[in-house]
Design a protein around this motif. Structure first.
Motif, PDB file in Angstrom:
ATOM      1  N   GLY A  81      35.110  49.717  53.775  1.00 10.89           N
ATOM      2  CA  GLY A  81      34.865  49.316  52.389  1.00 10.89           C
ATOM      3  C   GLY A  81      36.156  49.079  51.625  1.00 10.89           C
ATOM      4  N   PHE A  82      37.149  49.932  51.848  1.00 10.68           N
ATOM      5  CA  PHE A  82      38.436  49.771  51.177  1.00 10.68           C
ATOM      6  C   PHE A  82      39.113  48.469  51.609  1.00 10.68           C
ATOM      7  CE2 PHE A  82      43.052  50.344  51.075  1.00 10.68           C
ATOM      8  CZ  PHE A  82      43.224  50.601  49.722  1.00 10.68           C
ATOM      9  N   ILE A  83      39.085  48.176  52.902  1.00 10.39           N
ATOM     10  CA  ILE A  83      39.693  46.934  53.401  1.00 10.39           C
ATOM     11  C   ILE A  83      38.950  45.727  52.841  1.00 10.39           C
ATOM     12  CG2 ILE A  83      40.082  45.545  55.479  1.00 10.39           C
ATOM     13  CD1 ILE A  83      40.655  48.218  56.936  1.00 10.39           C
ATOM     14  N   GLY A  84      37.621  45.791  52.815  1.00 11.85           N
ATOM     15  CA  GLY A  84      36.835  44.695  52.254  1.00 11.85           C
ATOM     16  C   GLY A  84      37.120  44.482  50.776  1.00 11.85           C
ATOM     17  N   ALA A  85      37.220  45.571  50.022  1.00 12.42           N
ATOM     18  CA  ALA A  85      37.510  45.466  48.587  1.00 12.42           C
ATOM     19  C   ALA A  85      38.916  44.912  48.346  1.00 12.42           C
ATOM     20  CB  ALA A  85      37.359  46.837  47.931  1.00 12.42           C
ATOM     21  N   ALA A  86      39.847  45.239  49.227  1.00 11.27           N
ATOM     22  CA  ALA A  86      41.212  44.735  49.067  1.00 11.27           C
ATOM     23  C   ALA A  86      41.300  43.255  49.435  1.00 11.27           C
ATOM     24  CB  ALA A  86      42.166  45.547  49.935  1.00 11.27           C
ATOM     25  N   LEU A  87      40.529  42.806  50.419  1.00 10.36           N
ATOM     26  CA  LEU A  87      40.607  41.423  50.864  1.00 10.36           C
ATOM     27  C   LEU A  87      39.760  40.459  50.028  1.00 10.36           C
ATOM     28  CD1 LEU A  87      40.586  41.784  54.742  1.00 10.36           C
ATOM     29  CD2 LEU A  87      42.510  41.371  53.230  1.00 10.36           C
ATOM     30  N   TYR A  88      38.774  40.966  49.328  1.00  2.00           N
ATOM     31  CA  TYR A  88      37.890  40.086  48.566  1.00  2.00           C
ATOM     32  C   TYR A  88      38.637  39.192  47.577  1.00  2.00           C
ATOM     33  CZ  TYR A  88      34.246  38.394  45.518  1.00  2.00           C
ATOM     34  OH  TYR A  88      33.440  37.579  44.775  1.00  2.00           O
ATOM     35  N   PRO A  89      39.487  39.731  46.685  1.00  2.00           N
ATOM     36  CA  PRO A  89      40.151  38.833  45.729  1.00  2.00           C
ATOM     37  C   PRO A  89      41.222  37.948  46.361  1.00  2.00           C
ATOM     38  CG  PRO A  89      40.933  41.073  45.419  1.00  2.00           C
ATOM     39  CD  PRO A  89      39.821  41.129  46.423  1.00  2.00           C
ATOM     40  N   ILE A  90      41.652  38.276  47.558  1.00  2.62           N
ATOM     41  CA  ILE A  90      42.713  37.506  48.204  1.00  2.62           C
ATOM     42  C   ILE A  90      42.152  36.382  49.061  1.00  2.62           C
ATOM     43  CG2 ILE A  90      44.636  37.651  49.836  1.00  2.62           C
ATOM     44  CD1 ILE A  90      44.881  40.625  48.983  1.00  2.62           C
ATOM     45  N   ILE A  91      41.063  36.641  49.780  1.00  2.00           N
ATOM     46  CA  ILE A  91      40.551  35.674  50.755  1.00  2.00           C
ATOM     47  C   ILE A  91      39.185  35.109  50.362  1.00  2.00           C
ATOM     48  CG2 ILE A  91      39.805  35.382  53.141  1.00  2.00           C
ATOM     49  CD1 ILE A  91      41.867  37.491  53.916  1.00  2.00           C
ATOM     50  N   ILE A  92      38.233  35.963  50.080  1.00  2.00           N
ATOM     51  CA  ILE A  92      36.846  35.519  49.926  1.00  2.00           C
ATOM     52  C   ILE A  92      36.615  34.785  48.609  1.00  2.00           C
ATOM     53  CG2 ILE A  92      34.454  36.317  49.821  1.00  2.00           C
ATOM     54  CD1 ILE A  92      35.412  38.626  51.687  1.00  2.00           C
ATOM     55  N   TYR A  93      37.075  35.332  47.486  1.00  2.00           N
ATOM     56  CA  TYR A  93      36.847  34.693  46.191  1.00  2.00           C
ATOM     57  C   TYR A  93      37.446  33.289  46.109  1.00  2.00           C
ATOM     58  CZ  TYR A  93      36.619  33.883  41.206  1.00  2.00           C
ATOM     59  OH  TYR A  93      36.366  33.327  39.981  1.00  2.00           O
ATOM     60  N   PRO A  94      38.704  33.067  46.516  1.00  2.00           N
ATOM     61  CA  PRO A  94      39.242  31.700  46.449  1.00  2.00           C
ATOM     62  C   PRO A  94      38.499  30.703  47.350  1.00  2.00           C
ATOM     63  CG  PRO A  94      41.025  33.261  46.645  1.00  2.00           C
ATOM     64  CD  PRO A  94      39.757  34.024  46.845  1.00  2.00           C
ATOM     65  N   MET A  95      37.970  31.169  48.475  1.00  2.00           N
ATOM     66  CA  MET A  95      37.228  30.257  49.351  1.00  2.00           C
ATOM     67  C   MET A  95      35.862  29.897  48.765  1.00  2.00           C
ATOM     68  SD  MET A  95      38.158  31.662  53.109  1.00  2.00           S
ATOM     69  CE  MET A  95      37.706  30.205  54.013  1.00  2.00           C
ATOM     70  N   MET A  96      35.279  30.803  48.000  1.00  2.00           N
ATOM     71  CA  MET A  96      33.971  30.543  47.408  1.00  2.00           C
ATOM     72  C   MET A  96      34.078  29.790  46.082  1.00  2.00           C
ATOM     73  SD  MET A  96      32.005  34.056  48.334  1.00  2.00           S
ATOM     74  CE  MET A  96      30.407  33.477  47.807  1.00  2.00           C
ATOM     75  N   ASN A  97      35.235  29.834  45.437  1.00  2.00           N
ATOM     76  CA  ASN A  97      35.443  29.186  44.142  1.00  2.00           C
ATOM     77  C   ASN A  97      36.732  28.362  44.166  1.00  2.00           C
ATOM     78  OD1 ASN A  97      33.193  30.610  42.817  1.00  2.00           O
ATOM     79  ND2 ASN A  97      34.471  32.396  43.193  1.00  2.00           N
ATOM     80  N   PRO A  98      36.789  27.290  44.956  1.00  2.00           N
ATOM     81  CA  PRO A  98      38.050  26.552  45.089  1.00  2.00           C
ATOM     82  C   PRO A  98      38.418  25.702  43.874  1.00  2.00           C
ATOM     83  CG  PRO A  98      36.344  25.439  46.307  1.00  2.00           C
ATOM     84  CD  PRO A  98      35.752  26.728  45.806  1.00  2.00           C
ATOM     85  N   GLU A  99      37.453  25.388  43.015  1.00  2.00           N
ATOM     86  CA  GLU A  99      37.723  24.479  41.900  1.00  2.00           C
ATOM     87  C   GLU A  99      38.760  25.051  40.933  1.00  2.00           C
ATOM     88  OE1 GLU A  99      37.684  20.933  40.564  1.00  2.00           O
ATOM     89  OE2 GLU A  99      36.367  21.523  42.199  1.00  2.00           O
ATOM     90  N   LYS A 100      38.705  26.332  40.663  1.00  2.00           N
ATOM     91  CA  LYS A 100      39.675  26.978  39.766  1.00  2.00           C
ATOM     92  C   LYS A 100      41.090  26.832  40.317  1.00  2.00           C
ATOM     93  CE  LYS A 100      41.043  31.539  38.166  1.00  2.00           C
ATOM     94  NZ  LYS A 100      40.749  32.964  38.205  1.00  2.00           N
ATOM     95  N   TYR A 101      41.254  27.056  41.603  1.00  2.00           N
ATOM     96  CA  TYR A 101      42.576  26.987  42.218  1.00  2.00           C
ATOM     97  C   TYR A 101      43.053  25.543  42.366  1.00  2.00           C
ATOM     98  CZ  TYR A 101      41.728  31.865  42.847  1.00  2.00           C
ATOM     99  OH  TYR A 101      41.467  33.178  42.594  1.00  2.00           O
ATOM    100  N   ARG A 102      42.126  24.618  42.546  1.00  2.00           N
ATOM    101  CA  ARG A 102      42.471  23.198  42.606  1.00  2.00           C
ATOM    102  C   ARG A 102      43.013  22.733  41.257  1.00  2.00           C
ATOM    103  NH1 ARG A 102      37.781  20.999  45.145  1.00  2.00           N
ATOM    104  NH2 ARG A 102      38.682  21.802  47.040  1.00  2.00           N
ATOM    105  N   ARG A 103      42.361  23.163  40.163  1.00  2.00           N
ATOM    106  CA  ARG A 103      42.844  22.819  38.815  1.00  2.00           C
ATOM    107  C   ARG A 103      44.222  23.411  38.550  1.00  2.00           C
ATOM    108  NH1 ARG A 103      37.758  24.060  36.916  1.00  2.00           N
ATOM    109  NH2 ARG A 103      38.545  26.096  36.310  1.00  2.00           N
ATOM    110  N   MET A 104      44.423  24.672  38.943  1.00  2.00           N
ATOM    111  CA  MET A 104      45.728  25.311  38.742  1.00  2.00           C
ATOM    112  C   MET A 104      46.819  24.554  39.491  1.00  2.00           C
ATOM    113  SD  MET A 104      44.599  29.337  38.966  1.00  2.00           S
ATOM    114  CE  MET A 104      46.160  29.823  39.614  1.00  2.00           C
ATOM    115  N   GLN A 105      46.515  24.109  40.698  1.00  2.00           N
ATOM    116  CA  GLN A 105      47.497  23.377  41.502  1.00  2.00           C
ATOM    117  C   GLN A 105      47.809  22.023  40.874  1.00  2.00           C
ATOM    118  OE1 GLN A 105      46.255  22.212  45.473  1.00  2.00           O
ATOM    119  NE2 GLN A 105      48.196  22.978  46.251  1.00  2.00           N
TER     120      GLN A 105
END
Length: 73
Positions: free
Chosen positions: A19-43
């Motif tokens: 659970g700790f590993i999953g919670a640590a990886l969620y904002p780094i890997i999973i969230y950006p892959m599920m919501n790419p539009e925010k990061y595309r705009r930032m880029q």
């Protein structure tokens, strides 16, 4: 005195680690892959004033998507 984990305590310990590993990886890997539009705009905003053709080293062609379909006329 060493504590040996058995039964449900061992399961809870392993579950906590997973659970700790999953919670640590969620904002780094999973969230950006599920919501790419925010990061595309930032880029796009960060690269707004940059001419990619001018800064490309060695007169190399700028990167393009190799799987992009060409439009036939």
């Amino acid at each position: 005195m060493a504590v040996i984990l058995k039964g449900w305590r061992y399961g809870l310990f392993i579950g906590g680690i997973v659970g700790f590993i999953g919670a640590a990886l969620y904002p780094i890997i999973i969230y950006p892959m599920m919501n790419p539009e925010k990061y595309r705009r930032m880029q796009e905003e960060a690269r707004a004033g940059i001419d990619r053709q001018k800064i490309q080293p060695g007169n190399m062609k700028i990167w393009s998507d190799p799987f992009d379909r060409k439009v036939e006329k």
